[in-house]
Every structure is written in structure tokens, then in C-alpha cells.
Design an enzyme around this catalytic site. Structure first.
Site, mmCIF file in Angstrom:
data_model
loop_
_atom_site.group_PDB
_atom_site.id
_atom_site.type_symbol
_atom_site.label_atom_id
_atom_site.label_comp_id
_atom_site.label_asym_id
_atom_site.label_seq_id
_atom_site.Cartn_x
_atom_site.Cartn_y
_atom_site.Cartn_z
ATOM 1 N N LEU A 23 0.863 -1.177 0.000
ATOM 2 C CA LEU A 23 0.000 0.000 0.000
ATOM 3 C C LEU A 23 0.899 1.226 0.000
ATOM 4 O O LEU A 23 1.974 1.213 0.604
ATOM 5 C CB LEU A 23 -0.888 0.029 1.248
ATOM 6 C CG LEU A 23 -1.933 -1.079 1.402
ATOM 7 C CD1 LEU A 23 -2.626 -0.948 2.751
ATOM 8 C CD2 LEU A 23 -2.953 -1.041 0.280
ATOM 9 N N ASP A 24 0.469 2.279 -0.696
ATOM 10 C CA ASP A 24 1.219 3.532 -0.601
ATOM 11 C C ASP A 24 1.353 3.892 0.871
ATOM 12 O O ASP A 24 0.436 3.671 1.675
ATOM 13 C CB ASP A 24 0.482 4.656 -1.337
ATOM 14 C CG ASP A 24 0.476 4.447 -2.838
ATOM 15 O OD1 ASP A 24 1.303 3.660 -3.329
ATOM 16 O OD2 ASP A 24 -0.369 5.064 -3.509
ATOM 17 N N LYS A 25 2.494 4.458 1.226
ATOM 18 C CA LYS A 25 2.801 4.717 2.633
ATOM 19 C C LYS A 25 1.668 5.409 3.389
ATOM 20 O O LYS A 25 1.357 5.024 4.524
ATOM 21 C CB LYS A 25 4.090 5.534 2.735
ATOM 22 C CG LYS A 25 4.582 5.730 4.159
ATOM 23 C CD LYS A 25 5.921 6.453 4.181
ATOM 24 C CE LYS A 25 6.425 6.629 5.602
ATOM 25 N NZ LYS A 25 7.726 7.344 5.645
ATOM 26 N N PRO A 26 1.009 6.433 2.840
ATOM 27 C CA PRO A 26 -0.038 7.094 3.623
ATOM 28 C C PRO A 26 -1.406 6.416 3.563
ATOM 29 O O PRO A 26 -2.355 6.869 4.191
ATOM 30 C CB PRO A 26 -0.109 8.487 2.987
ATOM 31 C CG PRO A 26 0.301 8.270 1.574
ATOM 32 C CD PRO A 26 1.311 7.159 1.591
ATOM 33 N N THR A 27 -1.530 5.315 2.806
ATOM 34 C CA THR A 27 -2.812 4.627 2.655
ATOM 35 C C THR A 27 -3.016 3.637 3.793
ATOM 36 O O THR A 27 -2.111 2.893 4.153
ATOM 37 C CB THR A 27 -2.879 3.883 1.315
ATOM 38 O OG1 THR A 27 -2.649 4.800 0.241
ATOM 39 C CG2 THR A 27 -4.235 3.231 1.116
#
Length: 249
Positions: A23-27
Site C-alpha cells: 500500500l502507498d505509505k499514507p494509505t
């Protein structure tokens, strides 16, 4: 979901579960991991063949347009290959078919809820459900920002800065909250024998395992509630708008 250790007779067990995707880091949200080497190979192949179906929920800045020419039915969305329940997920969806980095990128989406905000474009925040058919880099974030001109709240890469800066500070409002895939063991020859031998009460007791519509495949259906911050943020922004917006007018 809490992971249980594999049974003792299980072969090729990893000392620590390995992530199958990222997952994208901020997701926030669901991340699929494998506890054994065969499961990792199987799940990796499912991602490569686009068998795994994921659903995301996000809050975007503004009101995304819903042109008639981009409207599709739930049946048409199913044919495209996204995860939909025609009985509960509604009949009208929007299609974004917009190339990213020279590669086909397709997203099916719909609005779920609107909230008012003094800081938002058109004074409105929109809770949206997003179902990617493809998995390009930052696909959902770029589609909503570049195609719909309604970037995700808290997206420091694609929100365009300016007035959107006022909506930063609580992280990215994007959550992977639903996933469907084929069980990596129960669909093997030996695993299917075990599945068929299980009492009916045990097969679907957790509500996460079920047979496909044609009965040929054991599927995993996992979902989680949205993080509290989503509805909390919408509620607070709407409350501030109703209080201070009325005073300024």
C-alpha cells in the site's frame, strides 16, 4: 485480521509473514500477507492475473462530475472485472478510463456521501468508493486529481497545494477496506478435498470464506470498517460550515 500460526504439518512456512503487495505509505487498510512459500507464489500470480479485487474509500476535495457518457451499470462494472455486489452496491457507477504513464488505467467509482466544508472546493467534501481494475502507480489518487479535478484530501503529492493546504494535517483519506481473492490453499487438489470434508457450519462460520457463484472456487472476502477519522472529519467540517458559514452570510 489476526493471523493464526500454520498447522504443524504445513510445509515451507515463513518465519514471518511476507507482504504479497504494498500500500502507498499514507494509505490505510487491508494488506495481504503469505505465511508459506506456496501461498506467496499463488497470491502473487493472482495479483499478476488481476484475480484479486480491491475496493477503496476516500474523501475528495470538491464534487466529482458524473457525466452521462461515463455512467455504467453494476452489470457492466462486473464485466469489467471489479468486485461488486449487485444487490447491495447500487446500479449506477462512473468509469474513468485514462492512461497513466503510457499504460491503460481503469477505475470504477461512485459517490457515497457529501459533506460541507469552509475549506473545500465548492464548499463540499465527497466520500467516494473506488474500485481499480488496473493497478498503476498512484492510480486512484491521480485519476481523482487529474481526471475529476477533485484530489484526495491530505494528498500532499497531487492536491495541487494552494487552498488545499488548509485540508492537510490529518493524513491521507484513502483506505483499502475490502478485498476478494481466491483461497491459496483450499483451491489446490488436497485443499479442496479438505474443504469439501468440512461441516457446513465450519466452512463459512467466519463470514470470510465462501464459494464462487458457480461453486468452482473457494473465495476469501475480507472487509473492515473505515477508520474513525473519515466520518469524524466529515462531521466536524460540516458542523463548522453550518456554524461559521451561516454567521458570515
Amino acid at each position: 485480521f489476526a493471523l493464526k500460526p500454520p498447522k504443524r504439518w504445513t510445509s515451507e512456512i515463513y518465519r514471518r509473514p511476507l507482504a504479497v503487495h504494498r500500500l502507498d505509505k499514507p494509505t490505510s487498510g487491508l494488506l495481504i500477507v503469505a505465511k508459506t512459500k506456496p501461498a506467496l507464489v499463488n497470491l502473487s500470480n493472482q495479483f499478476e492475473q488481476r484475480i484479486v479485487k480491491k475496493t477503496y474509500t476516500a474523501i475528495v476535495n470538491g464534487i466529482p462530475s458524473e457525466p452521462l457518457e461515463c455512467s455504467i451499470t453494476a452489470e457492466e462494472a462486473l464485466i469489467l472485472g471489479v468486485d461488486l455486489d449487485t444487490e447491495t452496491d447500487g446500479d449506477r457507477w462512473q468509469l474513468i478510463d485514462h492512461t497513466l504513464d503510457g499504460k491503460s488505467a481503469v477505475t470504477v467509482w461512485r459517490p457515497l456521501k457529501y459533506g460541507k466544508s469552509l475549506k473545500a472546493k465548492d464548499s463540499t467534501l465527497t466520500l467516494v468508493e473506488l474500485k481499480p481494475k488496473t493497478g498503476r502507480r498512484h492510480q486512484l489518487r491521480r485519476h481523482m486529481s487529474e481526471v475529476k479535478e477533485c484530489p484526495l484530501v491530505g494528498d500532499t503529492t497531487y492536491d495541487g497545494g494552494g487552498s488545499a493546504l488548509r485540508l492537510r494535517g490529518r493524513g491521507l483519506f484513502l483506505c483499502s477496506n475490502r478485498v476478494r481473492l481466491e483461497h491459496p490453499y483450499y483451491n489446490t487438489v488436497k485443499g479442496r478435498e479438505e474443504w469439501d470434508a468440512l461441516p457446513a457450519s465450519e466452512k463459512c462460520a467466519s463470514g470470510k470464506l465462501s464459494l464462487s457463484d458457480d461453486g468452482s472456487t473457494v473465495e476469501v472476502h475480507a472487509s473492515i470498517d473505515l477508520p474513525d477519522k473519515f466520518l469524524s472529519f466529515l462531521g466536524k467540517e460540516t458542523g463548522r460550515h453550518n456554524k461559521f458559514g451561516a454567521e458570515s452570510s
